[in-house]
Design a protein around this motif. Sequence first.
Motif, mmCIF file in Angstrom:
data_model
loop_
_atom_site.group_PDB
_atom_site.id
_atom_site.type_symbol
_atom_site.label_atom_id
_atom_site.label_comp_id
_atom_site.label_asym_id
_atom_site.label_seq_id
_atom_site.Cartn_x
_atom_site.Cartn_y
_atom_site.Cartn_z
ATOM 1 N N ALA A 1 3.067 -1.991 -14.570
ATOM 2 C CA ALA A 1 2.345 -3.557 -14.040
ATOM 3 C C ALA A 1 3.004 -4.037 -13.313
ATOM 4 N N ALA A 2 1.862 -4.504 -12.983
ATOM 5 C CA ALA A 2 3.461 -5.868 -11.446
ATOM 6 C C ALA A 2 2.135 -7.322 -11.517
ATOM 7 N N LEU A 3 2.965 -8.518 -12.245
ATOM 8 C CA LEU A 3 2.361 -9.532 -11.447
ATOM 9 C C LEU A 3 3.062 -10.331 -10.465
ATOM 10 N N MET A 4 1.248 -10.691 -9.668
ATOM 11 C CA MET A 4 2.140 -10.787 -8.684
ATOM 12 C C MET A 4 1.084 -12.313 -8.490
ATOM 13 N N GLN A 5 1.504 -13.529 -7.515
ATOM 14 C CA GLN A 5 1.138 -14.034 -8.062
ATOM 15 C C GLN A 5 1.463 -14.860 -6.295
ATOM 16 N N VAL A 6 0.439 -15.454 -5.182
ATOM 17 C CA VAL A 6 0.255 -14.977 -3.961
ATOM 18 C C VAL A 6 -0.613 -16.500 -3.568
ATOM 19 N N GLY A 7 -0.609 -16.809 -2.341
ATOM 20 C CA GLY A 7 -1.255 -17.929 -2.483
ATOM 21 C C GLY A 7 -2.176 -17.855 -0.655
ATOM 22 N N VAL A 8 -3.080 -17.797 -0.882
ATOM 23 C CA VAL A 8 -4.217 -16.655 -0.030
ATOM 24 C C VAL A 8 -5.004 -18.615 0.202
ATOM 25 N N GLY A 9 -4.574 -19.290 1.682
ATOM 26 C CA GLY A 9 -5.476 -20.771 2.491
ATOM 27 C C GLY A 9 -5.202 -21.340 0.621
ATOM 28 N N SER A 10 -6.389 -21.821 -0.015
ATOM 29 C CA SER A 10 -6.802 -23.189 -0.784
ATOM 30 C C SER A 10 -6.546 -22.075 -2.719
ATOM 31 N N VAL A 11 -6.489 -20.747 -2.445
ATOM 32 C CA VAL A 11 -6.356 -20.179 -3.967
ATOM 33 C C VAL A 11 -5.174 -19.555 -3.661
ATOM 34 N N LYS A 12 -4.887 -19.521 -5.253
ATOM 35 C CA LYS A 12 -3.303 -19.611 -5.376
ATOM 36 C C LYS A 12 -3.418 -18.521 -6.842
ATOM 37 N N PRO A 13 -3.780 -17.195 -6.398
ATOM 38 C CA PRO A 13 -4.273 -16.974 -7.947
ATOM 39 C C PRO A 13 -3.183 -15.719 -8.425
ATOM 40 N N ARG A 14 -3.151 -15.886 -9.688
ATOM 41 C CA ARG A 14 -2.241 -14.979 -10.291
ATOM 42 C C ARG A 14 -2.845 -13.331 -10.680
ATOM 43 N N PHE A 15 -2.277 -12.836 -10.115
ATOM 44 C CA PHE A 15 -2.870 -10.808 -10.489
ATOM 45 C C PHE A 15 -2.259 -9.654 -10.480
ATOM 46 N N GLU A 16 -2.630 -9.636 -12.043
ATOM 47 C CA GLU A 16 -2.667 -8.981 -13.030
ATOM 48 C C GLU A 16 -2.491 -7.456 -12.630
ATOM 49 N N THR A 17 -1.963 -6.891 -12.238
ATOM 50 C CA THR A 17 -1.516 -5.515 -11.470
ATOM 51 C C THR A 17 -1.543 -4.282 -12.191
ATOM 52 N N THR A 18 -2.074 -3.134 -11.855
ATOM 53 C CA THR A 18 -1.548 -2.010 -12.607
ATOM 54 C C THR A 18 -1.895 -0.929 -11.044
ATOM 55 N N VAL A 19 -0.265 0.293 -11.110
ATOM 56 C CA VAL A 19 -0.374 1.208 -10.212
ATOM 57 C C VAL A 19 0.649 1.771 -10.749
ATOM 58 N N THR A 20 0.142 3.381 -9.904
ATOM 59 C CA THR A 20 -0.052 4.443 -10.020
ATOM 60 C C THR A 20 1.144 5.054 -9.081
ATOM 61 N N ILE A 21 2.207 5.799 -9.816
ATOM 62 C CA ILE A 21 3.059 6.424 -8.475
ATOM 63 C C ILE A 21 2.370 7.464 -8.232
ATOM 64 N N GLN A 22 1.719 7.877 -7.417
ATOM 65 C CA GLN A 22 0.673 9.421 -6.756
ATOM 66 C C GLN A 22 1.836 10.602 -7.058
ATOM 67 N N GLU A 23 3.036 10.040 -5.314
ATOM 68 C CA GLU A 23 3.578 10.893 -5.239
ATOM 69 C C GLU A 23 4.561 10.399 -4.798
ATOM 70 N N ARG A 24 5.683 11.293 -5.590
ATOM 71 C CA ARG A 24 7.768 10.606 -5.303
ATOM 72 C C ARG A 24 8.281 11.556 -5.182
ATOM 73 N N ASP A 25 8.456 11.713 -2.977
ATOM 74 C CA ASP A 25 9.111 12.526 -2.221
ATOM 75 C C ASP A 25 10.252 12.899 -1.836
ATOM 76 N N SER A 26 11.657 13.374 -3.078
ATOM 77 C CA SER A 26 13.030 12.767 -2.530
ATOM 78 C C SER A 26 13.039 12.863 -1.558
ATOM 79 N N GLU A 27 12.590 14.559 -1.420
ATOM 80 C CA GLU A 27 13.520 15.419 -0.052
ATOM 81 C C GLU A 27 12.649 15.059 0.925
ATOM 82 N N ALA A 28 11.322 14.368 1.348
ATOM 83 C CA ALA A 28 10.811 14.389 2.485
ATOM 84 C C ALA A 28 10.822 12.033 2.006
ATOM 85 N N PHE A 29 11.731 11.672 1.212
ATOM 86 C CA PHE A 29 11.218 10.631 0.848
ATOM 87 C C PHE A 29 9.866 9.389 1.423
ATOM 88 N N ARG A 30 8.804 10.213 1.015
ATOM 89 C CA ARG A 30 7.611 9.722 0.654
ATOM 90 C C ARG A 30 7.323 9.511 -0.647
#
Length: 198
Positions: free
Chosen positions: A78-107
Motif C-alpha cells: 500500500a502506498a499513499l501519494m499526494q501530488v499536486g497536478v495543476g490546481s488539483v492535489k489528489p490523495r492517491f490510495e495506491t496498491t502496488v504488486t512486485i511482479q519480478e525481483r531479480d537480484s542477480e540482474a538488478f531488475r
Amino acid sequence: MRFDGEFELEDVPPEKAWIVLSDPIAVRNALKGCKYITPKDEDFSFDDYEEAEDIETLPEADPDVVAARAFEEGQEYAALMQVGVGSVKPRFETTVTIQERDSEAFRMTATGSGSASGSSFSMDSGMHIHPHDNGEGSRIEWWTEADISGRIAQLGSRVIDPVANKIVGNFFGNIEEQMSEVDEETDSSVTDRLRGLL
C-alpha cells in the motif's frame, strides 16, 4: 501515457544501488508526496494506517532490519501519494504488486493502481540497474506505462508531463544522495552481507 529514462550514478556500484532501491523506506523518503509504502494484507485500511516516524535507513540502520523489510516478489504494498497536478492535489490510495525481483540482474518490475476523488490510474513500471559504461558506477534504466482517467487526465499531457518529470528528477536526486552516503559509510562486508540476505 509512457514515461521512461535513464539515470547515471557515477560512483555508486550496482550492488549498492540495488540495496537502496530494494528498501521501501528509502524509496518513500526519496519520493516527494509519498506518505508511506508498506506491505498490504486483507485487513489493511488506508484510513487507519499510520507509518512509524524516524525509521532509519542505511548507513545508520541495522542491515538485518533493512533486509527483512526489502521488497518481495509477489507481495502487495500500500502506498499513499499526494501530488499536486495543476490546481488539483489528489490523495492517491495506491496498491502496488512486485511482479519480478531479480537480484542477480538488478531488475524489478511492478504493477499498480490507485484512486483519488474523481481520478484513477493503473500502471506497469520497472527498473534495471546496469554497470556504468566506464566501469565505475551505475546506469539505471526506468519506465512506467500509466493509464490515467478522471479529472487529472482532463488536464492533459502538457500539465501532467512536467509534474511527472519533476517527481522523477527529485526522486533520483534524493536516491543518489542516499546511495552516496551508503557507498561512503557502509563497508564492503556489510554490503556483501546484505546482498546475501536480499
